[in-house]
Design an enzyme around this catalytic site. Structure first.
Site, PDB file in Angstrom:
ATOM      1  N   ASP A   1       0.712  -1.424   0.057  1.00  0.00           N
ATOM      2  CA  ASP A   1       0.020   0.093  -0.017  1.00  0.00           C
ATOM      3  C   ASP A   1       0.977   1.360  -0.153  1.00  0.00           C
ATOM      4  O   ASP A   1       0.508   2.297   0.283  1.00  0.00           O
ATOM      5  CB  ASP A   1      -0.725   0.116   1.078  1.00  0.00           C
ATOM      6  CG  ASP A   1      -2.201  -0.965   1.000  1.00  0.00           C
ATOM      7  OD1 ASP A   1      -2.508  -1.043  -0.106  1.00  0.00           O
ATOM      8  OD2 ASP A   1      -2.599  -1.667   1.891  1.00  0.00           O
TER       9      ASP A   1
ATOM     10  N   ASP B   1      -6.995  -3.625  -6.023  1.00  0.00           N
ATOM     11  CA  ASP B   1      -6.557  -2.455  -5.463  1.00  0.00           C
ATOM     12  C   ASP B   1      -4.974  -1.940  -5.661  1.00  0.00           C
ATOM     13  O   ASP B   1      -4.755  -0.850  -5.738  1.00  0.00           O
ATOM     14  CB  ASP B   1      -6.605  -2.450  -3.844  1.00  0.00           C
ATOM     15  CG  ASP B   1      -7.880  -3.428  -3.371  1.00  0.00           C
ATOM     16  OD1 ASP B   1      -8.123  -4.240  -3.939  1.00  0.00           O
ATOM     17  OD2 ASP B   1      -8.237  -3.190  -2.185  1.00  0.00           O
TER      18      ASP B   1
HETATM   19  N1  GLY Z   1      -7.482  -1.121  -0.333  1.00  0.00           N
HETATM   20  C1  GLY Z   1      -8.401  -1.837   0.605  1.00  0.00           C
HETATM   21  C2  GLY Z   1      -9.813  -1.352   0.527  1.00  0.00           C
HETATM   22  O1  GLY Z   1     -10.101  -0.967  -0.529  1.00  0.00           O
HETATM   23  O2  GLY Z   1     -10.607  -1.722   1.129  1.00  0.00           O
END
Ligand code: GLY
Length: 399
Positions: free
Chosen positions: A115, A175
């Site tokens: 992330d 994501d």
């Molecule tokens: N990237 C984690 C979410 O969208 O919950």
């Protein structure tokens, strides 16, 4: 009940939206940015003395939940403050943007998460764009190297998660497309092509394996570490393995639009167009254009919405409308406008001083985990502000 009344009121507003009493978009944008600025400053003051803390959501007991730098969302609040500062360059907004950006700094060394794009690009990235502070640049380059440790050249993708090892050999979630902007930026800043090459490989691998024929996306694809081929396609936060989790569709739309902007590659633009078509033509997209938390969830008043997905989509659609100058681009902008009007209505936009100082209500984080259901989320506020500001800049360019 309160939510139901708000949604009915919104439906009435939308019903009459054809008449010329519609609020001008410039006024919607200013109203939204004013509320966001008021709320963000209250939040910034509230957490000023709480070292290392960031806003996260509201707990079931109604109190504010915070996080630390290692949570994937740590960059959103500083990033929102930078956008609000760009819109309204006061010393106060700048000081708070700097304060909360500094709190994210230790994240540059993390190698146990994918992330880093969210964490560093939203905070330091926006800060660097606006201030050219050389230290911000160093932090992002270090972060890009940390992220690169999660890239595997057999699989040609960045590994998302390190948990559930018994099931997933090498999980990649949709994501993860959002982290590629940090790689693209790093190549531009350093001249080292290896970062953009990794971004291309990841984006192409994701087109091959995450997308179904209707251009909806799986959430998690796990790859076999020996063959590099996908061995499992599942969900983690969606309704079912074959469903279309709303925020996942939003991340994919944003990710491919961003990659099309960054590279000029037509394959990414085409992918973004197809994802946008899936979203805008979906029979379960409500009339206010704020998706239910999953496109395959039951469509009734009790089903939680995900305002964060709508904010991410709106921001991406505005950008897509600039990459596609034809009729479809206009449709994208129209949908973004509808989403921003809804998000800026009393059904979703908080009043200043309420909602624990978050701007947007009614997002859903992880419904199957019974976590963050129908709550404010820091990334809903970030992408709402980004989308308002992108829309405002379009209008400024046109006039
Ligand atoms: N990237 C984690 C979410 O969208 O919950």
């Amino acid at each position: 009940m309160k939510k139901l009344i708000s949604i009915c009121l919104l439906a009435v507003c939308i019903h009459f939206s054809g008449c010329n009493t519609k609020e001008p978009m410039s006024s919607v944008i200013e109203r939204g940015l004013n509320v966001a600025t008021g709320q963000a400053l209250l939040m910034a003051k509230k957490l000023e003395g709480e070292r290392g803390k960031f806003p996260k959501t509201i707990k079931p007991d109604g109190s504010l939940e915070t996080s630390e730098y290692g949570w994937w969302c740590s960059g959103f609040f500083p990033g929102e403050l930078w956008y609000l500062y760009e819109n309204n360059p006061t010393d106060e907004l700048k000081q708070y943007a700097e304060l909360y950006t500094e709190r994210v700094e230790p994240a540059q060394y993390l190698t146990n998460t994918h992330d880093l794009g969210f964490m560093l690009y939203c905070s330091f990235g926006n800060g660097y764009r606006l201030t050219h502070n050389p230290h911000y640049k160093e932090v992002m380059i270090t972060g890009a190297h940390s992220l690169a440790t999660r890239y595997n050249s057999t699989i040609c993708a960045i590994k998302s998660w390190d948990f559930n090892k018994d099931t997933w050999q090498y999980p990649v979630i949709i994501d993860n497309m959002m982290n590629l902007e940090l790689f693209s930026w790093t190549t531009k800043e350093t001249g080292d092509e290896v970062f953009l090459d990794m971004a291309h490989s990841h984006a192409k691998k994701t087109i091959e394996n995450h997308y179904r024929p209707d251009f909806s996306s799986y959430h998690v694809v796990s790859y076999d570490t020996i063959t590099g081929k996908a061995h499992i396609k599942q969900t983690h936060q969606g309704l079912s393995h074959e469903s279309a989790w709303a925020r996942g569709q939003a991340w994919g739309l944003y990710g491919y639009t961003m990659m099309a902007r960054e590279t000029g590659n037509n394959e990414y633009l085409e992918q973004a167009r197809n994802i946008a078509k899936f979203i805008m033509n979906h029979k379960n997209l409500p009339s206010d254009k704020i998706p239910y938390w999953d496109f395959d969830a039951p469509t009734n008043v009790d089903t939680p919405r995900d305002a964060s997905a709508a904010a991410i989509m709106a921001s991406a659609l505005i950008e897509l409308s600039q990459l596609d100058k034809g009729h479809f681009g206009k449709q994208c902008l129209q949908l973004a406008e509808q989403q921003l009007r809804s998000l800026s209505s009393p059904a979703y936009l908080a009043e200043i001083g309420t909602n624990q100082c978050f701007t947007i209500m009614h997002s859903t984080g992880h419904l199957p985990g019974n976590s963050e259901v129908d709550v404010p989320l820091t990334y809903a506020d970030y992408y709402y502000v980004e989308a308002l500001f992108r829309f405002k800049k379009l209008k400024m360019i046109k006039h």
